[in-house]
Design a protein around this motif. Structure first.
Motif, PDB file in Angstrom:
ATOM      1  N   THR A 352     -35.644 -10.834  -1.397  1.00 23.56           N
ATOM      2  CA  THR A 352     -34.582 -10.711  -2.406  1.00 23.56           C
ATOM      3  C   THR A 352     -33.388  -9.931  -1.858  1.00 23.56           C
ATOM      4  O   THR A 352     -32.247 -10.168  -2.278  1.00 23.56           O
ATOM      5  N   THR A 353     -33.618  -9.015  -0.939  1.00 20.58           N
ATOM      6  CA  THR A 353     -32.501  -8.304  -0.311  1.00 20.58           C
ATOM      7  C   THR A 353     -31.620  -9.282   0.451  1.00 20.58           C
ATOM      8  O   THR A 353     -30.374  -9.181   0.414  1.00 20.58           O
ATOM      9  N   ASP A 354     -32.222 -10.247   1.138  1.00 21.66           N
ATOM     10  CA  ASP A 354     -31.433 -11.269   1.839  1.00 21.66           C
ATOM     11  C   ASP A 354     -30.592 -12.071   0.863  1.00 21.66           C
ATOM     12  O   ASP A 354     -29.421 -12.378   1.141  1.00 21.66           O
ATOM     13  N   ILE A 355     -31.171 -12.397  -0.293  1.00 23.42           N
ATOM     14  CA  ILE A 355     -30.435 -13.142  -1.314  1.00 23.42           C
ATOM     15  C   ILE A 355     -29.239 -12.327  -1.793  1.00 23.42           C
ATOM     16  O   ILE A 355     -28.117 -12.844  -1.944  1.00 23.42           O
ATOM     17  N   ALA A 356     -29.458 -11.041  -2.046  1.00 23.04           N
ATOM     18  CA  ALA A 356     -28.384 -10.175  -2.538  1.00 23.04           C
ATOM     19  C   ALA A 356     -27.270 -10.035  -1.510  1.00 23.04           C
ATOM     20  O   ALA A 356     -26.082 -10.045  -1.852  1.00 23.04           O
ATOM     21  N   VAL A 357     -27.629  -9.900  -0.233  1.00 30.52           N
ATOM     22  CA  VAL A 357     -26.616  -9.796   0.818  1.00 30.52           C
ATOM     23  C   VAL A 357     -25.826 -11.094   0.909  1.00 30.52           C
ATOM     24  O   VAL A 357     -24.594 -11.085   1.041  1.00 30.52           O
ATOM     25  N   ALA A 358     -26.515 -12.232   0.850  1.00 33.84           N
ATOM     26  CA  ALA A 358     -25.832 -13.530   0.911  1.00 33.84           C
ATOM     27  C   ALA A 358     -24.869 -13.716  -0.248  1.00 33.84           C
ATOM     28  O   ALA A 358     -23.822 -14.361  -0.109  1.00 33.84           O
ATOM     29  N   ALA A 359     -25.207 -13.126  -1.414  1.00 35.77           N
ATOM     30  CA  ALA A 359     -24.359 -13.257  -2.598  1.00 35.77           C
ATOM     31  C   ALA A 359     -23.260 -12.205  -2.649  1.00 35.77           C
ATOM     32  O   ALA A 359     -22.432 -12.224  -3.568  1.00 35.77           O
ATOM     33  N   GLY A 360     -23.246 -11.294  -1.692  1.00 32.00           N
ATOM     34  CA  GLY A 360     -22.232 -10.251  -1.686  1.00 32.00           C
ATOM     35  C   GLY A 360     -22.526  -9.091  -2.615  1.00 32.00           C
ATOM     36  O   GLY A 360     -21.654  -8.253  -2.871  1.00 32.00           O
ATOM     37  N   LEU A 361     -23.764  -8.993  -3.118  1.00 29.52           N
ATOM     38  CA  LEU A 361     -24.128  -7.905  -4.033  1.00 29.52           C
ATOM     39  C   LEU A 361     -24.515  -6.639  -3.285  1.00 29.52           C
ATOM     40  O   LEU A 361     -24.562  -5.550  -3.876  1.00 29.52           O
ATOM     41  N   ALA A 362     -24.832  -6.770  -2.011  1.00 26.12           N
ATOM     42  CA  ALA A 362     -25.243  -5.614  -1.212  1.00 26.12           C
ATOM     43  C   ALA A 362     -24.727  -5.786   0.208  1.00 26.12           C
ATOM     44  O   ALA A 362     -24.617  -6.912   0.714  1.00 26.12           O
ATOM     45  N   ASP A 363     -24.389  -4.673   0.829  1.00 31.27           N
ATOM     46  CA  ASP A 363     -23.927  -4.685   2.215  1.00 31.27           C
ATOM     47  C   ASP A 363     -24.968  -3.962   3.058  1.00 31.27           C
ATOM     48  O   ASP A 363     -24.864  -2.770   3.341  1.00 31.27           O
ATOM     49  N   ILE A 364     -26.014  -4.698   3.402  1.00 28.82           N
ATOM     50  CA  ILE A 364     -27.152  -4.128   4.124  1.00 28.82           C
ATOM     51  C   ILE A 364     -27.463  -5.024   5.311  1.00 28.82           C
ATOM     52  O   ILE A 364     -27.474  -6.255   5.185  1.00 28.82           O
ATOM     53  N   GLY A 365     -27.736  -4.426   6.468  1.00 26.82           N
ATOM     54  CA  GLY A 365     -28.112  -5.215   7.627  1.00 26.82           C
ATOM     55  C   GLY A 365     -26.977  -6.099   8.112  1.00 26.82           C
ATOM     56  O   GLY A 365     -25.785  -5.777   7.965  1.00 26.82           O
ATOM     57  N   ASP A 366     -27.318  -7.248   8.669  1.00 24.46           N
ATOM     58  CA  ASP A 366     -26.357  -8.191   9.249  1.00 24.46           C
ATOM     59  C   ASP A 366     -26.243  -9.416   8.349  1.00 24.46           C
ATOM     60  O   ASP A 366     -27.143 -10.258   8.309  1.00 24.46           O
ATOM     61  N   LYS A 367     -25.113  -9.505   7.630  1.00 22.22           N
ATOM     62  CA  LYS A 367     -24.954 -10.619   6.679  1.00 22.22           C
ATOM     63  C   LYS A 367     -24.854 -11.971   7.379  1.00 22.22           C
ATOM     64  O   LYS A 367     -25.095 -13.028   6.762  1.00 22.22           O
ATOM     65  N   ASP A 368     -24.500 -11.988   8.678  1.00 14.00           N
ATOM     66  CA  ASP A 368     -24.413 -13.264   9.398  1.00 14.00           C
ATOM     67  C   ASP A 368     -25.772 -13.939   9.513  1.00 14.00           C
ATOM     68  O   ASP A 368     -25.856 -15.166   9.679  1.00 14.00           O
ATOM     69  N   ARG A 369     -26.850 -13.166   9.399  1.00 13.28           N
ATOM     70  CA  ARG A 369     -28.190 -13.725   9.534  1.00 13.28           C
ATOM     71  C   ARG A 369     -28.613 -14.537   8.303  1.00 13.28           C
ATOM     72  O   ARG A 369     -29.620 -15.233   8.340  1.00 13.28           O
ATOM     73  N   VAL A 370     -27.841 -14.397   7.198  1.00 16.81           N
ATOM     74  CA  VAL A 370     -28.155 -15.180   5.991  1.00 16.81           C
ATOM     75  C   VAL A 370     -26.982 -16.076   5.604  1.00 16.81           C
ATOM     76  O   VAL A 370     -26.924 -16.601   4.485  1.00 16.81           O
TER      77      VAL A 370
END
Length: 512
Positions: A352-370
């Motif tokens: 779910t963290t990957d989903i949130a990063v992909a949606a722009g809801l969180a800035d965690i890790g490397d967004k390019d990976r999702v």
């Protein structure tokens, strides 16, 4: 005097320094398989980064899921003896009768039934069989068990027989740990007995755990008292926590609720605490968690004692998502391995963290990976998470009126800005460590739940309040700081003598 609050979760161990009403500094470290390593890492990082002198720290408050995990995961529990005082009236359903078979096989030791107990109005049921009790104690000594769960019919009305039986057990079984049911549970016999047996089964492990907590604190150079948080959002001294580990079963979510109240300034609200594995939903009433008044199951065992009213769902920051089905989320989670398993951190699993990063809801890790995730999939997954949260919130509400909701926890970004029945979603600073904040600000409590006969209502309520205050002072509350947070009286028309059941709960500041 500054205080350190620590909360050991399934994914992260959080630590904060609190100075009066200010969060001085906070850290978040992954929980380790040996939780003591995680506590030590969080403590050392907190003291190093904050640069607060160790001499300024007055106490450490720890909240842990260690004890409830032992029951749920069927580990570190010991065989215990069960003694029930209640013959001839309470022989039909023996101790452990409603336990799950696997846990019963691990815990059930000798069972002894003894004549005695009380009627519902407090009169003796039959004379107490002292010789039978002493014979049972000798048999328990020969069995080699290290703990006993002791219960008596209607002992919350009169604890004399449990107290006397405990003295006999200690005479015949030197060093044995005795849990008396009236100190933990409420009127119902089986549920109260279950609590005492669970507590007895955890006593040995609890003493080792608390000793390890103390050792971890000492390794950081701190020489301060240790307190452990309880189910009602308060704390007790480490020694009492070791004697009553069941009182800390639900302290994690409770700490989050208390932390949410502190950080938001709201005393009446819904709180959603999104951790790494679950989202816990509770209700704040006058700044404290609403208590459950019905039977609560712990590891499949029915109990009735001081527990918060919570709904937990399998939605956390580490919850696994099916790449082919956006509506398949949780309950499995990568837990404390999120930094090595989630895609934004270079891992193979979609969370779910990957989903949130992909949606722009969180800035965690490397967004390019999702970046390759289909926007339609992301939107559908977020919509399903919203439905999961909306259903859980609706189950907790007691009226249709819209109420504020406080979103806390490391996964609070999963809570949308609008939910049915919610007037506003409140986001607070330090929300990711609200659980540790709740531990750090915790107070001492005292509680009484008793039936009074022959007293008028005013006198019964006053007596209950005074006894609750005395319990709080005995537990370490500061005199002059005590206030009532819950007071309830229920007339019992089926009992003689103007009977009234009174529940009183008070809290006070910790006496250093």
């Amino acid at each position: 005097m500054k205080r350190i609050g620590i909360d050991v979760g399934g994914t992260n161990t959080d630590a904060v320094i609190i100075d009066d009403d200010v969060v001085v500094h906070s850290v978040k470290r992954p929980t380790t398989e040996d939780v003591m390593d995680g506590i030590l890492a969080a403590l050392e990082a907190l003291l190093r980064e904050s640069e607060v002198p160790r001499t300024d720290i007055g106490a450490v408050m720890i909240g842990t899921t260690h004890f409830t995990n032992a029951v749920v995961q069927r580990r570190d529990v010991a065989k215990v003896a069960a003694v029930r005082i209640g013959l001839p009236a309470a022989a039909t359903l023996p101790p452990f009768v409603d336990w799950p078979a696997d846990l019963r096989d691990l815990v059930r030791g000798p069972i002894h039934m003894v004549r005695g107990g009380y009627e519902v109005d407090g009169r003796p049921l039959v004379p107490f069989d002292r010789e039978g009790m002493r014979a049972a104690a000798r048999a328990i000594a020969d069995s080699g068990v290290e703990a006993v769960g002791l219960s008596c019919v209607f002992s919350p009305l009169n604890a004399d027989l449990e107290t006397e039986a405990a003295e006999i057990l200690r005479e015949e079984c030197p060093g044995i740990a005795v849990t008396k049911s009236h100190e933990l549970g409420r009127i119902g016999l089986l549920a109260r007995e279950n609590v005492s047996l669970l507590n007895a089964a955890l006593t040995t492990m609890a003493h080792k755990t608390v000793a390890a907590f103390s050792a971890a604190i000492e390794k950081t150079g701190l020489s301060v008292p240790l307190f452990v948080t309880q189910n009602d959002g308060t704390v007790v001294a480490a020694e009492e926590a070791a004697a009553f580990p069941v009182r800390s079963f639900a302290c994690g979510p409770t700490n989050s609720l208390r932390g949410a109240a502190f950080l938001s300034g709201l005393e009446d609200a819904i709180v959603v605490d999104v951790g790494g594995t679950t989202a816990d939903i509770g209700i704040l009433t006058r700044g404290f968690p609403r208590e459950a008044n019905n039977v609560v199951e712990v590891g499949g065992v029915r109990t009735l004692f001081r527990m918060p009213d919570l709904v937990s769902i399998g939605l956390g920051g580490g919850s696994l998502c099916d790449p082919q089905n956006p509506r398949s989320i949780g309950p499995r989670s990568v837990g404390f391995r999120i930094l090595e398993r989630a895609r934004v951190f270079g891992g193979p699993d979609l969370t779910t963290t990957d989903i949130a990063v992909a949606a722009g809801l969180a800035d965690i890790g490397d967004k390019d990976r999702v970046a390759d995730l289909d926007p339609a999939y992301v939107a559908a997954a977020l919509d399903h998470m919203r439905l999961m949260l909306a259903d859980a919130v609706d189950r907790m509400k007691t009226s249709a009126a819209a109420v504020p909701l406080i979103a806390v926890g490391g996964g609070a970004f999963l809570v949308p800005d609008d939910l049915p029945g919610v007037s506003e979603v409140v986001r607070v600073p330090n929300a990711a460590v609200a659980n540790a904040v709740g531990a750090g600000i915790a107070q001492i409590s005292g509680e009484v739940d008793q039936i009074f006969t022959g007293l008028d209502r005013t006198k019964a309520i006053e007596t209950a309040r005074e006894r609750a205050e005395a319990n709080a002072l005995r537990a370490g509350a500061q005199d002059g700081s005590i206030e009532v947070v819950e007071l309830e009286d229920i007339p019992l028309a089926y009992l003689p003598g103007n009977s009234l059941r009174v529940r009183a709960r008070v809290v006070g500041n910790v006496r250093f």
